[in-house]
Write a protein that holds these residues in place. Structure first.
Motif, PDB file in Angstrom:
ATOM      1  N   THR A  32       0.820  -1.211   0.000  1.00 44.77           N
ATOM      2  CA  THR A  32       0.000   0.000   0.000  1.00 44.77           C
ATOM      3  C   THR A  32       0.852   1.259   0.000  1.00 44.77           C
ATOM      4  O   THR A  32       0.338   2.356  -0.002  1.00 44.77           O
ATOM      5  CB  THR A  32      -0.913   0.041   1.238  1.00 44.77           C
ATOM      6  N   ASP A  33       2.169   1.083   0.043  1.00 45.03           N
ATOM      7  CA  ASP A  33       3.140   2.169   0.091  1.00 45.03           C
ATOM      8  C   ASP A  33       2.947   3.052   1.307  1.00 45.03           C
ATOM      9  O   ASP A  33       3.255   4.234   1.303  1.00 45.03           O
ATOM     10  CB  ASP A  33       3.101   2.991  -1.191  1.00 45.03           C
ATOM     11  N   GLY A  34       2.391   2.473   2.350  1.00 46.44           N
ATOM     12  CA  GLY A  34       2.343   3.149   3.633  1.00 46.44           C
ATOM     13  C   GLY A  34       1.347   4.268   3.774  1.00 46.44           C
ATOM     14  O   GLY A  34       1.368   4.996   4.755  1.00 46.44           O
ATOM     15  N   GLY A  67       6.108   3.499   4.880  1.00 49.18           N
ATOM     16  CA  GLY A  67       7.239   4.385   4.628  1.00 49.18           C
ATOM     17  C   GLY A  67       8.387   3.585   4.060  1.00 49.18           C
ATOM     18  O   GLY A  67       8.238   2.876   3.076  1.00 49.18           O
ATOM     19  N   ASP A  68       9.556   3.677   4.701  1.00 50.49           N
ATOM     20  CA  ASP A  68      10.720   2.922   4.234  1.00 50.49           C
ATOM     21  C   ASP A  68      10.948   1.647   5.034  1.00 50.49           C
ATOM     22  O   ASP A  68      12.015   1.045   4.956  1.00 50.49           O
ATOM     23  CB  ASP A  68      11.968   3.802   4.252  1.00 50.49           C
ATOM     24  N   VAL A  69       9.943   1.234   5.787  1.00 46.01           N
ATOM     25  CA  VAL A  69      10.065   0.050   6.634  1.00 46.01           C
ATOM     26  C   VAL A  69       9.047  -1.008   6.201  1.00 46.01           C
ATOM     27  O   VAL A  69       7.887  -0.704   5.964  1.00 46.01           O
ATOM     28  CB  VAL A  69       9.844   0.402   8.127  1.00 46.01           C
ATOM     29  N   ILE A  70       9.527  -2.243   6.126  1.00 47.17           N
ATOM     30  CA  ILE A  70       8.649  -3.377   5.845  1.00 47.17           C
ATOM     31  C   ILE A  70       8.327  -4.036   7.180  1.00 47.17           C
ATOM     32  O   ILE A  70       9.238  -4.376   7.945  1.00 47.17           O
ATOM     33  CB  ILE A  70       9.335  -4.406   4.923  1.00 47.17           C
ATOM     34  N   GLY A 104      15.485  -1.208   3.990  1.00 40.74           N
ATOM     35  CA  GLY A 104      16.348  -1.336   2.824  1.00 40.74           C
ATOM     36  C   GLY A 104      15.955  -2.440   1.870  1.00 40.74           C
ATOM     37  O   GLY A 104      16.811  -2.964   1.152  1.00 40.74           O
ATOM     38  N   CYS A 105      14.683  -2.812   1.871  1.00 33.34           N
ATOM     39  CA  CYS A 105      14.239  -3.824   0.925  1.00 33.34           C
ATOM     40  C   CYS A 105      12.805  -3.526   0.497  1.00 33.34           C
ATOM     41  O   CYS A 105      12.111  -2.735   1.118  1.00 33.34           O
ATOM     42  CB  CYS A 105      14.365  -5.233   1.497  1.00 33.34           C
ATOM     43  N   THR A 106      12.396  -4.184  -0.551  1.00 29.44           N
ATOM     44  CA  THR A 106      11.027  -4.064  -1.046  1.00 29.44           C
ATOM     45  C   THR A 106      10.176  -5.149  -0.392  1.00 29.44           C
ATOM     46  O   THR A 106      10.711  -6.110   0.173  1.00 29.44           O
ATOM     47  CB  THR A 106      10.976  -4.257  -2.575  1.00 29.44           C
ATOM     48  N   PRO A 107       8.857  -5.045  -0.494  1.00 35.68           N
ATOM     49  CA  PRO A 107       8.018  -6.133   0.013  1.00 35.68           C
ATOM     50  C   PRO A 107       8.337  -7.482  -0.636  1.00 35.68           C
ATOM     51  O   PRO A 107       8.342  -8.509   0.041  1.00 35.68           O
ATOM     52  CB  PRO A 107       6.598  -5.667  -0.310  1.00 35.68           C
TER      53      PRO A 107
END
Length: 126
Positions: A32-34, A67-70, A104-107
């Motif tokens: 959902t890109d946060g 955000g930038d966290v998975i 530092g990673c994508t879903p």
């Protein structure tokens, strides 16, 4: 009503992406890109809880990006120690409820790392 509909749509995204892995674990990703903030994290936990009710599923993992966290929420029926699995990803919790955060990673990359941790867990059982 609109926020209720947003939650409904996001839950549908989670449910539509469920994959069964190793015949007894379920993994779902909702990218959902946060935009939903912490409500998306709560939704991930809820979806993982609900997946445990599916016949044959012994552990469930819901992955969401904030955000930038998975964030990965994990639940177990009591037969698989999700804490040990997520400890391999710097997370923690309890035998049947655990979580972790990856940076530092994508879903999709998080899913690959999660599958490797699940494999390592099952391999350690012999």
């Amino acid at each position: 009503f609109k926020s209720g509909l947003d939650s409904f749509v996001k839950e549908a995204k989670f449910r539509s992406g469920v994959k069964v892995y190793r015949q007894c674990t379920a993994i779902t990703v909702c990218d959902t890109d946060g935009e939903g903030g912490t409500s998306d994290k709560v939704l991930a936990s809820t979806v993982a809880d609900n997946l445990i009710g599916v016949r044959g599923i012994k552990a469930a993992f819901a992955i969401v990006k904030l955000g930038d966290v998975i964030h990965i929420s994990a639940r177990s029926s009591g037969e698989i120690n999700v804490q040990l699995i997520l400890e391999k990803l710097e997370g923690g919790g309890h035998f049947d409820t655990a979580g972790t955060q990856l940076r530092g990673c994508t879903p999709d990359e998080a899913e690959v790392r999660l599958k490797a941790a699940i494999d390592e867990y099952f391999d350690s059982l012999g």
